[in-house]
Scaffold this motif. Structure first.
Motif, PDB file in Angstrom:
ATOM      1  N   ALA A   1     -27.112  13.953 -12.894  1.00  0.00           N
ATOM      2  CA  ALA A   1     -26.824  15.393 -12.870  1.00  0.00           C
ATOM      3  C   ALA A   1     -26.215  15.843 -14.196  1.00  0.00           C
ATOM      4  N   GLN A   2     -25.325  14.998 -14.747  1.00  0.00           N
ATOM      5  CA  GLN A   2     -24.709  15.331 -16.030  1.00  0.00           C
ATOM      6  C   GLN A   2     -25.747  15.461 -17.128  1.00  0.00           C
ATOM      7  N   ARG A   3     -26.761  14.593 -17.141  1.00  0.00           N
ATOM      8  CA  ARG A   3     -27.800  14.648 -18.176  1.00  0.00           C
ATOM      9  C   ARG A   3     -28.564  15.965 -18.105  1.00  0.00           C
ATOM     10  N   ARG A   4     -28.873  16.410 -16.903  1.00  0.00           N
ATOM     11  CA  ARG A   4     -29.601  17.667 -16.739  1.00  0.00           C
ATOM     12  C   ARG A   4     -28.748  18.847 -17.200  1.00  0.00           C
ATOM     13  N   VAL A   5     -27.464  18.853 -16.828  1.00  0.00           N
ATOM     14  CA  VAL A   5     -26.570  19.932 -17.256  1.00  0.00           C
ATOM     15  C   VAL A   5     -26.464  19.960 -18.772  1.00  0.00           C
TER      16      VAL A   5
ATOM     17  N   SER B   1     -22.268  26.966 -17.344  1.00  0.00           N
ATOM     18  CA  SER B   1     -23.391  26.058 -17.094  1.00  0.00           C
ATOM     19  C   SER B   1     -22.949  24.711 -16.540  1.00  0.00           C
ATOM     20  N   GLY B   2     -21.745  24.253 -16.848  1.00  0.00           N
ATOM     21  CA  GLY B   2     -21.303  22.964 -16.346  1.00  0.00           C
ATOM     22  C   GLY B   2     -20.267  23.037 -15.250  1.00  0.00           C
ATOM     23  N   GLN B   3     -19.887  24.257 -14.865  1.00  0.00           N
ATOM     24  CA  GLN B   3     -18.789  24.385 -13.916  1.00  0.00           C
ATOM     25  C   GLN B   3     -19.154  23.883 -12.515  1.00  0.00           C
ATOM     26  N   TRP B   4     -20.384  24.185 -12.047  1.00  0.00           N
ATOM     27  CA  TRP B   4     -20.791  23.698 -10.730  1.00  0.00           C
ATOM     28  C   TRP B   4     -20.849  22.183 -10.714  1.00  0.00           C
ATOM     29  N   PHE B   5     -21.277  21.618 -11.821  1.00  0.00           N
ATOM     30  CA  PHE B   5     -21.350  20.161 -11.906  1.00  0.00           C
ATOM     31  C   PHE B   5     -19.956  19.550 -11.805  1.00  0.00           C
ATOM     32  N   PHE B   6     -19.014  20.070 -12.594  1.00  0.00           N
ATOM     33  CA  PHE B   6     -17.668  19.510 -12.555  1.00  0.00           C
ATOM     34  C   PHE B   6     -16.964  19.820 -11.241  1.00  0.00           C
ATOM     35  N   ALA B   7     -17.305  20.933 -10.624  1.00  0.00           N
ATOM     36  CA  ALA B   7     -16.753  21.215  -9.299  1.00  0.00           C
ATOM     37  C   ALA B   7     -17.236  20.167  -8.296  1.00  0.00           C
ATOM     38  N   MET B   8     -18.527  19.803  -8.386  1.00  0.00           N
ATOM     39  CA  MET B   8     -19.084  18.775  -7.509  1.00  0.00           C
ATOM     40  C   MET B   8     -18.413  17.424  -7.755  1.00  0.00           C
ATOM     41  N   VAL B   9     -18.193  17.118  -9.056  1.00  0.00           N
ATOM     42  CA  VAL B   9     -17.526  15.864  -9.397  1.00  0.00           C
ATOM     43  C   VAL B   9     -16.109  15.844  -8.849  1.00  0.00           C
ATOM     44  N   ASN B  10     -15.396  16.952  -8.998  1.00  0.00           N
ATOM     45  CA  ASN B  10     -14.017  17.021  -8.506  1.00  0.00           C
ATOM     46  C   ASN B  10     -13.963  16.871  -6.987  1.00  0.00           C
ATOM     47  N   ILE B  11     -14.893  17.528  -6.307  1.00  0.00           N
ATOM     48  CA  ILE B  11     -14.924  17.422  -4.842  1.00  0.00           C
ATOM     49  C   ILE B  11     -15.172  15.973  -4.428  1.00  0.00           C
ATOM     50  N   PHE B  12     -16.142  15.360  -5.098  1.00  0.00           N
ATOM     51  CA  PHE B  12     -16.497  13.983  -4.766  1.00  0.00           C
ATOM     52  C   PHE B  12     -15.311  13.040  -4.997  1.00  0.00           C
ATOM     53  N   LEU B  13     -14.738  13.133  -6.190  1.00  0.00           N
ATOM     54  CA  LEU B  13     -13.660  12.213  -6.523  1.00  0.00           C
ATOM     55  C   LEU B  13     -12.381  12.513  -5.741  1.00  0.00           C
ATOM     56  N   SER B  14     -12.164  13.764  -5.400  1.00  0.00           N
ATOM     57  CA  SER B  14     -10.977  14.115  -4.617  1.00  0.00           C
ATOM     58  C   SER B  14     -11.123  13.665  -3.161  1.00  0.00           C
ATOM     59  N   ALA B  15     -12.357  13.618  -2.670  1.00  0.00           N
ATOM     60  CA  ALA B  15     -12.581  13.211  -1.274  1.00  0.00           C
ATOM     61  C   ALA B  15     -12.561  11.703  -1.099  1.00  0.00           C
ATOM     62  N   ILE B  16     -12.747  10.975  -2.195  1.00  0.00           N
ATOM     63  CA  ILE B  16     -12.812   9.520  -2.111  1.00  0.00           C
ATOM     64  C   ILE B  16     -11.556   8.906  -1.478  1.00  0.00           C
ATOM     65  N   PRO B  17     -10.324   9.334  -1.862  1.00  0.00           N
ATOM     66  CA  PRO B  17      -9.149   8.719  -1.226  1.00  0.00           C
ATOM     67  C   PRO B  17      -9.163   8.824   0.293  1.00  0.00           C
TER      68      PRO B  17
ATOM     69  N   ARG C   1      -6.788   7.294 -11.093  1.00  0.00           N
ATOM     70  CA  ARG C   1      -6.863   7.068 -12.547  1.00  0.00           C
ATOM     71  C   ARG C   1      -8.310   7.034 -13.023  1.00  0.00           C
ATOM     72  N   LEU C   2      -9.221   6.702 -12.123  1.00  0.00           N
ATOM     73  CA  LEU C   2     -10.645   6.664 -12.474  1.00  0.00           C
ATOM     74  C   LEU C   2     -11.188   8.063 -12.746  1.00  0.00           C
ATOM     75  N   LEU C   3     -10.593   9.055 -12.099  1.00  0.00           N
ATOM     76  CA  LEU C   3     -11.088  10.430 -12.220  1.00  0.00           C
ATOM     77  C   LEU C   3     -11.063  10.917 -13.664  1.00  0.00           C
ATOM     78  N   PHE C   4      -9.938  10.718 -14.356  1.00  0.00           N
ATOM     79  CA  PHE C   4      -9.779  11.304 -15.688  1.00  0.00           C
ATOM     80  C   PHE C   4     -10.701  10.670 -16.732  1.00  0.00           C
ATOM     81  N   PRO C   5     -10.791   9.328 -16.826  1.00  0.00           N
ATOM     82  CA  PRO C   5     -11.740   8.777 -17.811  1.00  0.00           C
ATOM     83  C   PRO C   5     -13.194   9.094 -17.483  1.00  0.00           C
ATOM     84  N   LEU C   6     -13.510   9.160 -16.181  1.00  0.00           N
ATOM     85  CA  LEU C   6     -14.891   9.481 -15.815  1.00  0.00           C
ATOM     86  C   LEU C   6     -15.228  10.908 -16.213  1.00  0.00           C
ATOM     87  N   LEU C   7     -14.328  11.829 -15.895  1.00  0.00           N
ATOM     88  CA  LEU C   7     -14.544  13.217 -16.310  1.00  0.00           C
ATOM     89  C   LEU C   7     -14.565  13.315 -17.834  1.00  0.00           C
TER      90      LEU C   7
END
Length: 635
Positions: A224-228, A292-308, A340-346
């Protein structure tokens, strides 16, 4: 001025947008090549980069230690004998024992170690930020100077075909647009990669089943990041093109000449409309680029925030299934590492997006850097032979301007002449005959299409440009003065000139007394393009500037044609002084200024049709005689 508006790009996808998308798709595989060129910009800064890499590795390594210490704090410090499955047992200290009180010595040791790590990490971060900022901004500054230096080497025709505002935009907006990439790329990629790998390793050590749950959707995010990134690169290209147009409009319209023109024709509202339209396009593109990248990062944040939360659920299932290696400390430490994985991944995803977005800007920068000057010194270029200094010769010269049609008539066609040292040679003829072109070929502003132009007995293509121009002085019809003092403008010809030399040159140009009448004298600021001075004053300062250079050959390109009669006489007297004792090539529209020339060349339709003195040409009753009669009738 260019009157092209922004409307052609508004209201849907234009043919230009489709072509741009095709071009971007075609150039997509070149991103790796661009990346290698970007990285090559850092090669002069190896030592600070190595220091940055060491700091990044240390800092990244330290970031994963606190979560592991958290596990120890829970399992060995706070609840040293807790059974995560039953919470009950004997007081013998085995896995089934009752919960004991906190082990304060161990807890204090762990807490102190964690605080020390945080302090060291912060200090390393400050040091790393300083090094990356210094390296990144040094690279950006060097890139800007490199681009400016390359543009200075480009031939005159490049600038006649390119808007000044567009060039300014490449230097300022495009280079400035990649500042964050140049400043943060290496440290961000390296630091985030090390942190990411360390975090994943730590998660695996804590529990491999939970690690699979935490990382299962990562490949989808990468795709998804590549397409964005591709979308943002396309928008970035359009944004910079629009920014270039805005800069060009500003440069054209808000210059002294542009303001005079718009006010003279009462077109201020038109210019405001042009700027407002382009500004609206720029606003729309900036909003699109930021969104253009906000929906992507919102999806990433939702995913990574839901993981715990998902980790807690999976841990519960594993505990119900009797997993022996999951403790409260394991779960807390795992979720801490996962956070801690969230920040380097983002960070890595943002860098990847920035690189894809900035690829359009780097492509525009490298496009200019890859331009080859059409006129450059030969590998074996030599200096001017002073024994023949002052001799200028055209040998069967043919010339077409670079953008002319191949089958069009040449601007100069088979022109041949010789000007001996110390001669005053005038070139006259109808407008468009090719007179000014002669003055462009001598200093090699343009290259002869065929034939040879010789200076001091040597083909100008065999001379170094520095040596050639050092022996030439040019006074053109359109005098250019910098927005600086009169003294600064004069010293442009000779930076180390003394005040006495400046004043002597001004006296010879008949401008010293006028300068001294100003309250600030030679410290008078002339204004933008010298607009605080009259035409005659500007022209005489230009003559004084050339006299300060003291060239062997002087080129006068219709230097008095734009002046009134009184100013012309004053300037002509200064030109007579400047011409004394040196070879002079005068391009003349007013024949009255060249009556005393040693030789007059009459050019018509790109050919020398007559030559001789004024008296000889009058007697010949040809083109010159006709022109002279016509000018006498109009005066």
């Amino acid at each position: 001025m260019s009157m092209r508006g922004a409307g052609g790009r508004r209201g849907g996808v234009s043919a230009g947008d489709v072509g741009l998308q095709k071009e971007l798709n075609k150039s997509a595989p070149k991103i790796d090549h661009l990346l290698s060129r970007i990285l090559s910009l850092f090669s002069p800064y190896r030592t600070p980069i190595i220091g940055t890499i060491v700091l990044v590795l240390l800092g990244a390594g330290l970031t994963v230690i606190p979560p592991l210490l958290t596990q120890r704090a829970f399992d060995d410090g706070l609840f040293p004998s807790a059974d995560p499955a039953t919470g009950a047992g004997s007081d013998t200290g085995d896995a089934g024992s009752l919960i004991q009180g906190p082990n304060l010595p161990v807890l204090i040791e762990i807490v102190v170690l964690m605080i020390v790590i945080y302090i060291v990490s912060s200090l390393l971060s400050v040091w790393q930020t300083y090094l990356t900022a210094k390296v990144g901004n040094s690279v950006m500054g060097a890139l800007r100077v490199r681009l400016f230096t390359h543009l200075e080497a480009m031939e005159l025709s490049f600038f006649t075909k390119t808007k000044t505002g567009v060039i300014q935009s490449r230097l300022q907006n495009d280079v400035g647009g990649v500042a964050s990439v140049l400043t943060n790329t290496i440290s961000s990629i390296l630091g985030n990669t090390v942190t990411l790998i360390a975090a994943v390793v730590a998660m695996i050590l804590l529990n491999w089943q939970l690690t699979i749950v935490a990382l299962v959707l990562m490949p989808i995010l990468v795709l998804a990041q590549r397409r964005v990134g591709q979308v943002r690169a396309r928008i970035a290209t359009k944004t910079q093109e629009s920014l270039s147009d805005m800069t060009a409009i500003t440069q054209e319209t808000l210059s002294v000449s542009g303001i005079l023109l718009s006010k003279s024709f009462n077109r201020q509202q038109t210019e405001i409309g042009r700027y407002a339209d382009e500004n609206a396009t720029q606003v729309r593109l900036q909003v699109s680029q930021q969104m253009s990248g906000q929906w992507f990062f919102a999806m990433v944040n939702i995913f990574l925030s839901a993981i715990p939360a998902i980790v807690y659920l999976v841990a519960g299932w594993l505990l119900v299934g009797g997993a022996p290696d999951i403790t409260a400390g394991t779960i807390v430490a795992f979720t801490t590492v996962q956070a801690r994985l969230l920040f380097p991944l983002l960070g890595l995803m943002r860098v990847a997006l920035d690189l894809q977005t900035s690829s359009a800007l780097f492509a525009r920068i490298f496009e200019y850097l890859d331009l080859k000057p059409a006129i450059a010194d030969a590998p074996d270029a030599r200096s001017v032979d002073t024994a023949h200094l002052g001799r200028v010769e055209f040998d069967d010269v043919v010339f077409r301007y670079p953008d002319a049609e191949d089958d069009s008539r040449p601007t100069l066609n088979g022109v041949s002449f010789v000007i001996e040292p110390g001669q005053f040679a005038a070139f006259v003829g109808p407008s468009g005959a090719g007179k000014t072109t002669v003055s462009y070929l001598v200093p090699r502003f343009y290259e002869a299409t065929d034939g040879a132009v010789r200076f001091a007995g040597t083909d100008v293509r065999e001379l170094s440009q520095d040596s050639l121009v050092a022996n030439l002085g040019i006074v053109s019809q359109e005098t250019y003065l910098f927005h600086a003092t009169i003294a600064d403008n004069l010293r442009y010809a000779k930076p180390d000139a003394t005040q006495a030399e400046i004043e002597e040159a001004a006296r010879q140009a008949n401008i010293h007394d006028r300068v001294m009448s100003f309250p600030a004298g030679y410290d008078t600021v002339v204004g933008e393009r010298g607009y605080r001075l009259s035409g005659g004053e500007k022209q005489r300062i230009a003559i004084a500037r050339v006299l300060l250079k003291d060239p062997a050959v002087l080129i006068l390109d219709e230097a008095t044609s734009a002046l009134d009669t009184i100013s012309e006489r004053v300037v002509q007297a200064a030109l007579d002084t400047a011409s004394r004792g040196r070879t002079t090539i005068a391009i003349a529209h007013r024949l009255s200024t060249v009556l005393s020339a040693d030789v007059i060349f009459v050019i018509d339709n790109g050919e020398v049709v007559e030559r001789g003195t004024h008296a000889e040409l009058i007697d010949a009753e040809g083109v010159y005689s006709t022109l002279y009669s016509q000018q006498r009738e109009t005066t």
